[in-house]
Write an enzyme that holds these catalytic residues in place. Structure first.
Site, PDB file in Angstrom:
ATOM      1  N   PHE A   1      44.759  29.285   7.239  1.00 24.72           N
ATOM      2  CA  PHE A   1      43.849  28.949   8.503  1.00 24.72           C
ATOM      3  C   PHE A   1      43.959  27.616   8.654  1.00 24.72           C
ATOM      4  O   PHE A   1      44.368  26.550   8.014  1.00 24.72           O
ATOM      5  CB  PHE A   1      42.206  28.710   7.584  1.00 24.72           C
ATOM      6  CG  PHE A   1      41.342  28.238   8.331  1.00 24.72           C
ATOM      7  CD1 PHE A   1      40.518  29.200   9.147  1.00 24.72           C
ATOM      8  CD2 PHE A   1      40.881  26.998   8.744  1.00 24.72           C
ATOM      9  CE1 PHE A   1      39.824  29.040  10.338  1.00 24.72           C
ATOM     10  CE2 PHE A   1      40.031  26.759   9.827  1.00 24.72           C
ATOM     11  CZ  PHE A   1      39.371  27.569  10.580  1.00 24.72           C
TER      12      PHE A   1
ATOM     13  N   ASP B   1      50.270  21.448   6.651  1.00 26.40           N
ATOM     14  CA  ASP B   1      49.120  21.209   7.278  1.00 26.40           C
ATOM     15  C   ASP B   1      48.148  20.670   6.007  1.00 26.40           C
ATOM     16  O   ASP B   1      47.740  21.584   5.200  1.00 26.40           O
ATOM     17  CB  ASP B   1      48.379  22.527   7.690  1.00 26.40           C
ATOM     18  CG  ASP B   1      46.819  22.241   8.077  1.00 26.40           C
ATOM     19  OD1 ASP B   1      46.240  21.357   7.863  1.00 26.40           O
ATOM     20  OD2 ASP B   1      46.429  23.114   8.924  1.00 26.40           O
TER      21      ASP B   1
ATOM     22  N   LYS C   1      40.464  15.719   9.208  1.00 23.18           N
ATOM     23  CA  LYS C   1      39.145  15.681   8.340  1.00 23.18           C
ATOM     24  C   LYS C   1      38.773  14.268   7.838  1.00 23.18           C
ATOM     25  O   LYS C   1      38.215  13.357   8.418  1.00 23.18           O
ATOM     26  CB  LYS C   1      39.196  16.633   6.995  1.00 23.18           C
ATOM     27  CG  LYS C   1      39.002  17.978   7.570  1.00 23.18           C
ATOM     28  CD  LYS C   1      38.623  19.228   6.564  1.00 23.18           C
ATOM     29  CE  LYS C   1      39.129  20.714   6.924  1.00 23.18           C
ATOM     30  NZ  LYS C   1      38.299  21.196   7.825  1.00 23.18           N
TER      31      LYS C   1
END
Ligand SMILES: Cc1ncc(COP(=O)(O)O)c(C=O)c1O
Length: 415
Positions: free
Chosen positions: A139, A224, A253
């Site tokens: 994801f 990531d 984030k």
């Protein structure tokens, strides 16, 4: 008749999410509350964007100070926060250079563009032929290119034609990765822990093996770390677990402190130096408000405290979860203050468990099927963590008791 905010959202907002029916209006530390004074312990922390908790005083102070000075210049002009932010993040990542963007998906897109361009200009791959190896069940966000290599049917269906140039291999299988690399491979894009897939941990040593294969074949290792980075796993970066430094870090984030969207890629000059003026950019990327908060996030990370908290709380997290395996849970996976919890599907879906949890005063979110993730703010106290885990055990027991009651409030917690 007066519509409620949820009715207005239903009527006028796109239905691209299915929120747990809780209306959060205030947050502090690991706790949030609604307007009626019900308190909830936040076991999701906005998918790790709130690693430092709600409204961390140092982060709020940094944002307020910057709001009173200047918030946006665009990159057409210089401002005095960008240089220090890049320098400080460069020290934290151990990389020469940093490129700030906004959302996580933009950070990933940036890394993919960078890898392709590096492939053509440095590695010498014929133009238009670069491939990037990705992992099954990855994801990385929601853009067209990113969903092009997603295995998630719901995220991908009806968004074609898809971007070519990606090859997917099973996560955790170094042999499959080795077999997939060829002369067109410019990068391997990997989550050090697959968060959205359900906190899937690769075998120990796998990330080192990915690192070794990338060096051997002159391929960029792109990590990531949008969810795994900035303390969540007990380390500064998820890759630290295997003692590995990738060629490109992607952060997002928590980098924005739960206040502003802020992502970035960090890499050495031989990689990030391929970008030239006009070849990539973003109006809001690196804006003064975002990077002023980002500087404070980097300062918090430099204290080592968030990493230490995640390491210390791993044991109580395990202690609360592991006894539930065989008693409503099929499996748990834990790294740092981060867990994937597989509910026995016979008891219900992850959604059922999240609704039961909300009724008992804990917020969490399901991912695929019967799995939920637990990722409280790293600032949570051990007592609050234990309280939340006790509520989890009780919520699972609720599911044993029969069908969950959709809107019943079993237990409420007043401020
Ligand atoms: C590993 C990873 N990469 C990228 C993203 C996308 O980030 P954003 O939602 O900010 O675009 C996410 C979001 O959950 C993520 O977990």
């Amino acid at each position: 008749m007066h519509s409620t905010p949820i009715q207005l959202e239903d009527a006028h907002g796109a239905h691209n999410y299915h929120p747990v029916p809780v209306m959060v209006s205030h947050g502090e530390g690991a706790w949030v509350s609604d307007d009626d004074g019900h308190r909830y312990l936040d076991f999701l922390a906005a998918y790790s964007a709130l690693n430092f908790g709600h409204r961390h005083p140092d982060l709020v102070a940094a944002a307020k100070a910057q709001l009173d000075r200047i918030t946006l210049t665009s990159r057409a002009f210089h401002h005095d926060q960008l240089g220090p932010f890049c320098a400080e993040l460069s020290t934290l990542t151990g990389k020469d250079m940093v490129l700030p963007m906004n959302s996580g998906a933009e950070g990933v897109e940036t890394a993919l563009k960078l890898a392709r361009r590096w492939g053509y200009e440095v590695k010498g791959v014929p133009d238009g032929r670069a491939t990037v190896i990705v992992m099954d069940d990855n994801f990385h966000g929601r853009t067209i290119s990113i969903v092009s290599f997603s295995g998630d049917h719901v995220a991908k269906a009806h968004y074609g034609p898809y971007t070519p140039g990606f090859v997917s291999v099973p996560y955790g299988d170094a042999q499959a990765l080795a077999a997939a690399i060829d002369e067109t491979t410019v990068a391997v894009l990997i989550e050090p822990v697959q968060g959205e897939a359900g906190v899937i941990l690769p075998p120990d040593g796998y990330l080192s093996e990915v690192r070794r294969l990338c060096v051997e074949h002159n391929v960029l290792m792109v990590a990531d770390e949008i969810q795994s980075g900035l303390g969540r796993t007990g380390w500064t970066f998820g890759c630290d677990h295997d003692g590995v430094s990738p060629d490109i870090y992607i952060l997002g984030k928590a980098l924005g402190g739960g206040i502003v969207p802020l992502s970035c890629v960090a890499a050495n000059r031989d990689v990030l130096g391929v970008l030239t003026p006009g070849s990539h950019g973003s109006t809001f990327g690196g804006n003064p408000l975002a990077v002023a908060v980002g500087r404070e996030v980097v300062r918090l990370m430099e204290t080592g405290e968030p990493q230490r908290r995640a390491r210390e709380l791993e044991a109580p997290l395990r202690a609360g979860l592991e006894p539930l395996v065989g008693h409503g849970l099929q499996a748990v996976r834990v790294r740092g203050l981060w867990a994937g919890v597989d509910l026995d599907p016979a008891l219900g879906t992850g959604r059922d468990l999240c609704e039961a949890l909300a009724r008992r005063g804990v917020l969490a979110k399901d991912t695929h099927g019967s799995t939920i993730r637990i990722s409280p703010p790293l600032t949570i106290s051990e007592d609050d963590l234990s309280w939340g885990l006790d509520r989890l055990a009780k919520s699972i027991a609720d599911l044993f008791g029969g069908a969950p009651r959709p809107n019943a409030v079993v237990e409420q917690h007043r401020m």
